[in-house]
Design a protein around this motif. Structure first.
Motif, PDB file in Angstrom:
ATOM      1  N   ARG A 168       0.824  -1.212   0.000  1.00 12.15           N
ATOM      2  CA  ARG A 168       0.000   0.000   0.000  1.00 12.15           C
ATOM      3  C   ARG A 168       0.859   1.263   0.000  1.00 12.15           C
ATOM      4  N   LEU A 169       1.937   1.259   0.770  1.00 11.29           N
ATOM      5  CA  LEU A 169       2.801   2.427   0.837  1.00 11.29           C
ATOM      6  C   LEU A 169       3.501   2.706  -0.492  1.00 11.29           C
ATOM      7  N   LEU A 170       3.678   1.677  -1.312  1.00 16.81           N
ATOM      8  CA  LEU A 170       4.362   1.836  -2.590  1.00 16.81           C
ATOM      9  C   LEU A 170       3.404   2.010  -3.762  1.00 16.81           C
ATOM     10  N   ARG A 171       2.123   1.985  -3.505  1.00 14.64           N
ATOM     11  CA  ARG A 171       1.134   1.934  -4.587  1.00 14.64           C
ATOM     12  C   ARG A 171       1.202   3.151  -5.506  1.00 14.64           C
ATOM     13  N   SER A 172       1.411   4.341  -4.960  1.00 12.16           N
ATOM     14  CA  SER A 172       1.407   5.532  -5.799  1.00 12.16           C
ATOM     15  C   SER A 172       2.558   5.525  -6.798  1.00 12.16           C
ATOM     16  N   ARG A 173       3.641   4.829  -6.466  1.00 10.11           N
ATOM     17  CA  ARG A 173       4.780   4.755  -7.383  1.00 10.11           C
ATOM     18  C   ARG A 173       4.720   3.515  -8.276  1.00 10.11           C
ATOM     19  N   VAL A 174       4.330   2.406  -7.701  1.00  6.29           N
ATOM     20  CA  VAL A 174       4.368   1.146  -8.446  1.00  6.29           C
ATOM     21  C   VAL A 174       3.144   0.990  -9.347  1.00  6.29           C
ATOM     22  N   ARG A 175       1.984   1.475  -8.879  1.00  5.52           N
ATOM     23  CA  ARG A 175       0.691   1.317  -9.583  1.00  5.52           C
ATOM     24  C   ARG A 175       0.406  -0.181  -9.764  1.00  5.52           C
ATOM     25  N   ASP A 176       0.160  -0.611 -10.989  1.00  6.49           N
ATOM     26  CA  ASP A 176      -0.166  -2.016 -11.225  1.00  6.49           C
ATOM     27  C   ASP A 176       1.031  -2.809 -11.746  1.00  6.49           C
ATOM     28  N   ARG A 177       2.221  -2.242 -11.622  1.00  2.40           N
ATOM     29  CA  ARG A 177       3.425  -2.914 -12.104  1.00  2.40           C
ATOM     30  C   ARG A 177       3.930  -3.902 -11.063  1.00  2.40           C
ATOM     31  N   ALA A 178       4.583  -4.941 -11.523  1.00  2.00           N
ATOM     32  CA  ALA A 178       5.090  -5.972 -10.616  1.00  2.00           C
ATOM     33  C   ALA A 178       6.379  -5.508  -9.953  1.00  2.00           C
ATOM     34  N   LEU A 179       6.552  -5.915  -8.716  1.00  2.00           N
ATOM     35  CA  LEU A 179       7.814  -5.733  -8.014  1.00  2.00           C
ATOM     36  C   LEU A 179       8.612  -7.029  -8.143  1.00  2.00           C
ATOM     37  N   VAL A 180       9.819  -6.915  -8.660  1.00  5.18           N
ATOM     38  CA  VAL A 180      10.619  -8.104  -8.929  1.00  5.18           C
ATOM     39  C   VAL A 180      11.987  -7.971  -8.253  1.00  5.18           C
ATOM     40  N   PRO A 181      12.655  -9.096  -7.960  1.00  2.81           N
ATOM     41  CA  PRO A 181      14.018  -9.013  -7.413  1.00  2.81           C
ATOM     42  C   PRO A 181      14.952  -8.410  -8.467  1.00  2.81           C
ATOM     43  N   VAL A 182      15.698  -7.373  -8.108  1.00 12.25           N
ATOM     44  CA  VAL A 182      16.582  -6.737  -9.080  1.00 12.25           C
ATOM     45  C   VAL A 182      18.057  -6.897  -8.720  1.00 12.25           C
ATOM     46  N   VAL A 183      18.373  -7.009  -7.440  1.00  9.49           N
ATOM     47  CA  VAL A 183      19.768  -7.156  -7.062  1.00  9.49           C
ATOM     48  C   VAL A 183      19.842  -7.854  -5.710  1.00  9.49           C
ATOM     49  N   ARG A 184      20.876  -8.665  -5.535  1.00  6.97           N
ATOM     50  CA  ARG A 184      21.103  -9.363  -4.272  1.00  6.97           C
ATOM     51  C   ARG A 184      22.434  -8.901  -3.683  1.00  6.97           C
ATOM     52  N   LEU A 185      22.422  -8.577  -2.407  1.00  5.97           N
ATOM     53  CA  LEU A 185      23.633  -8.154  -1.719  1.00  5.97           C
ATOM     54  C   LEU A 185      23.927  -9.101  -0.563  1.00  5.97           C
ATOM     55  N   VAL A 186      25.109  -9.665  -0.556  1.00  4.22           N
ATOM     56  CA  VAL A 186      25.575 -10.482   0.559  1.00  4.22           C
ATOM     57  C   VAL A 186      26.712  -9.716   1.221  1.00  4.22           C
ATOM     58  N   SER A 187      26.539  -9.396   2.504  1.00  6.23           N
ATOM     59  CA  SER A 187      27.500  -8.542   3.207  1.00  6.23           C
ATOM     60  C   SER A 187      28.065  -9.278   4.414  1.00  6.23           C
ATOM     61  N   ALA A 188      29.369  -9.245   4.526  1.00  8.05           N
ATOM     62  CA  ALA A 188      30.036  -9.698   5.748  1.00  8.05           C
ATOM     63  C   ALA A 188      30.264  -8.454   6.597  1.00  8.05           C
ATOM     64  N   ARG A 189      29.536  -8.348   7.691  1.00  7.05           N
ATOM     65  CA  ARG A 189      29.534  -7.128   8.504  1.00  7.05           C
ATOM     66  C   ARG A 189      30.297  -7.344   9.802  1.00  7.05           C
ATOM     67  N   ASP A 190      31.300  -6.497  10.017  1.00  2.16           N
ATOM     68  CA  ASP A 190      32.084  -6.509  11.256  1.00  2.16           C
ATOM     69  C   ASP A 190      31.623  -5.307  12.084  1.00  2.16           C
ATOM     70  N   VAL A 191      30.976  -5.585  13.210  1.00  4.83           N
ATOM     71  CA  VAL A 191      30.249  -4.557  13.955  1.00  4.83           C
ATOM     72  C   VAL A 191      31.054  -4.075  15.160  1.00  4.83           C
ATOM     73  N   HIS A 192      30.993  -2.750  15.402  1.00  2.00           N
ATOM     74  CA  HIS A 192      31.623  -2.128  16.561  1.00  2.00           C
ATOM     75  C   HIS A 192      30.612  -1.172  17.202  1.00  2.00           C
ATOM     76  N   HIS A 193      30.386  -1.317  18.511  1.00  2.00           N
ATOM     77  CA  HIS A 193      29.449  -0.463  19.240  1.00  2.00           C
ATOM     78  C   HIS A 193      30.215   0.584  20.040  1.00  2.00           C
ATOM     79  N   LEU A 194      29.885   1.839  19.811  1.00  2.00           N
ATOM     80  CA  LEU A 194      30.500   2.939  20.539  1.00  2.00           C
ATOM     81  C   LEU A 194      29.632   3.237  21.758  1.00  2.00           C
ATOM     82  N   LEU A 195      30.207   3.118  22.947  1.00  2.00           N
ATOM     83  CA  LEU A 195      29.446   3.209  24.194  1.00  2.00           C
ATOM     84  C   LEU A 195      29.925   4.397  25.020  1.00  2.00           C
TER      85      LEU A 195
END
Length: 506
Positions: free
Chosen positions: A98-125
């Protein structure tokens, strides 16, 4: 409604050999926790012609990490986005559709790109162990899922502010990163970078369009801007964000006004049906917006009364009455946005802009065409103000002043549309028209408020409650309307100066 958070982050260029500097030297950081690495697997969805990417929206389904699920991100400002989340599922969640309806209209949403990320996380406290920000080093592999399956890979650093944090803290983080030779990334998002790195060059949209030169160029630029505003504000209205209904309604009215005012530029035979649908949409949005304005006015008036004049459960009655009406109008607004008629209007606007029905005047210089249209609206306003001032106080005058208010709005919008071409004279003219519109708008709000106060008084009396307070407020609204009517001749004289009209060519 989906869970939502405000995402404030910055991205930086890196390579596999990049190492983070000592972040405990950032002002306010007491320690850095290292939860470890995690692998994130995200598939990004869009239409085949990348309508979401064109507006810097991202829709993804991600697994891995603490926030696996569907994510939808709307840009707010540079480095700031609203991220909405829905639980992990195999199909697109209905709230997102519903939130995308004004842009997408009746067009299909399809997978366009896949991202695989190796994330090294650091928390600043901080010293109390509270999270200030998360800094992550992401090693990303992107694969295009349409058009040949091209791939790309890069490393980036992402610094995201903790919820409720001071955005200035990211300045301190960036200062430390820059001292280590780490520079900001030019990419707006991982998805944007992946699409750019795995596909053909895409147009960046309006920024690539030539500068308006003719009258038709200027009118179409204004029409396009308002049409884009309607589309962009649709999700905000659905999310019930502050002032969103008002802004969408204003864009709708400005667009309709431009089609009517500049009928020497755009053929009214072609634009008329679109204008009729814009009138319908503005009226539908108006129900919820008018209730918002009325609620705020009545609450302010009631709060402004001395305690001795507030008898019975007046505040409770106003609250119950307002909530019931608002909820009803809210449901109706959402039903309109979900309806086929609204979708057809958006498609009609696209068609109009794709093949605009330009008339011969469209090719002329704006200084020859636009002032005449603005002054035509001014003359309409002058006639309506003159008629209203000739009438005695009462219902007929109220109606005439309301018509004058609508004419003032059209004159203002006409000047605003012409401002990029005509400059300061059009800006000054629009400001004068806004003053007239504001005075007449306050008068009309008083008329509507008095009708509501009479209803509340009748309901209170029927329930055995005192109606005295509603009568006091009615009298004050009546006095405010009378004061506005006395003020109108002076405001109109300031707005209708001959020099100002002459500057526009009238």
């Amino acid at each position: 409604m989906a869970d939502s958070k405000r995402e404030i982050e910055r991205k930086y260029e890196a390579d596999p050999a990049t190492r983070l500097p000592d972040l405990t030297r950032v002002a306010g950081v007491h320690s850095v926790a290292h939860p470890g690495a995690v692998e994130l697997d995200a598939v990004y969805y869009d239409t085949v012609d990348l309508r979401l990417a064109a507006d810097s929206l991202t829709l993804r389904r991600r697994t891995g990490g603490a926030d696996a699920g569907w994510h939808l991100k709307f840009p707010v400002a540079a480095g700031i986005r609203d991220e909405l989340r829905e639980p992990l599922s195999d199909t697109l969640p209905l709230p997102f559709a519903r939130l995308l309806r004004s842009r997408v209209r009746d067009r299909a949403l399809v997978p366009v790109v896949r991202l695989v990320s190796a994330r090294d996380v650091h928390h600043l406290l901080d010293a109390d162990g509270a999270l200030l920000a998360e800094v992550a080093v992401d090693r990303v592999r992107a694969e295009r899922l349409t058009g040949g399956g091209a791939t790309a890979a890069w490393t980036e650093i992402e610094a995201e502010l903790a919820d409720g944090g001071d955005p200035a803290f990211l300045d301190a983080v960036e200062h430390r990163l820059r001292k280590a030779g780490i520079r900001p990334s030019a990419a707006l998002s991982k998805a944007a970078r992946a699409l750019a790195g795995t596909g053909p060059e895409r147009s960046t949209g309006p920024a690539d369009e030539p500068r308006p030169r003719t009258a038709g160029d200027h009118v179409l630029a204004y029409v396009r801007h308002q049409a884009e505003a309607i589309v962009a504000l649709d999700p905000a209205v659905r999310r019930d964000l502050p002032d969103s209904v008002h802004r969408m309604r204003v864009a709708t009215r400005r667009l309709r006004s431009a089609l009517r005012t500049y009928r020497k530029v755009l053929d009214r035979d072609a634009t008329g049906p679109v204008g009729d649908e814009l009138k319908w949409l503005a009226a539908e949005l108006g129900r919820e917006r008018d209730q918002e304005v009325l609620d705020a006015r009545l609450r302010a008036r009631l709060d402004g009364l001395p305690r001795t004049l507030v008898l019975g459960p007046a505040r409770g009655r106003l609250r119950i009455w307002s909530v019931a009406r608002h909820d009803d109008f809210r449901r109706r607004t959402l039903a309109v946005l979900d309806g086929a008629r609204y979708l057809a209007l958006l498609e009609g606007l696209d068609a109009l802009l794709a093949e605009p029905p330009l008339l011969p005047a469209a090719s002329r210089a704006p200084g020859r065409v636009l002032p005449r249209a603005v002054l035509r609206e001014y003359r309409r306003l002058a006639a309506r103000v003159g008629h209203a001032l000739e009438l005695p106080p009462g219902r007929d005058r109220d109606m005439a002043l309301h018509e004058a208010r609508k004419a003032a709005k059209r004159a203002r919008y006409a000047a605003e549309a012409a401002r990029p071409a005509l400059g300061r004279p059009a800006a000054r003219f629009a400001a004068r028209m806004k003053a007239v519109q504001s005075l007449l708008g306050d008068h009309q709000d008083s008329v509507v408020a008095r009708e509501a106060l009479r209803t509340l008084a009748v309901q209170a009396q029927a329930a055995g409650e005192p109606s005295f307070t509603w009568g006091v407020l009615y009298g004050r609204e009546e006095a405010a309307a009378s004061a506005g009517e006395r003020e109108l001749p002076k405001v109109w004289r300031r707005a209708s100066g001959a020099q100002l009209r002459a500057a526009l060519g009238g």
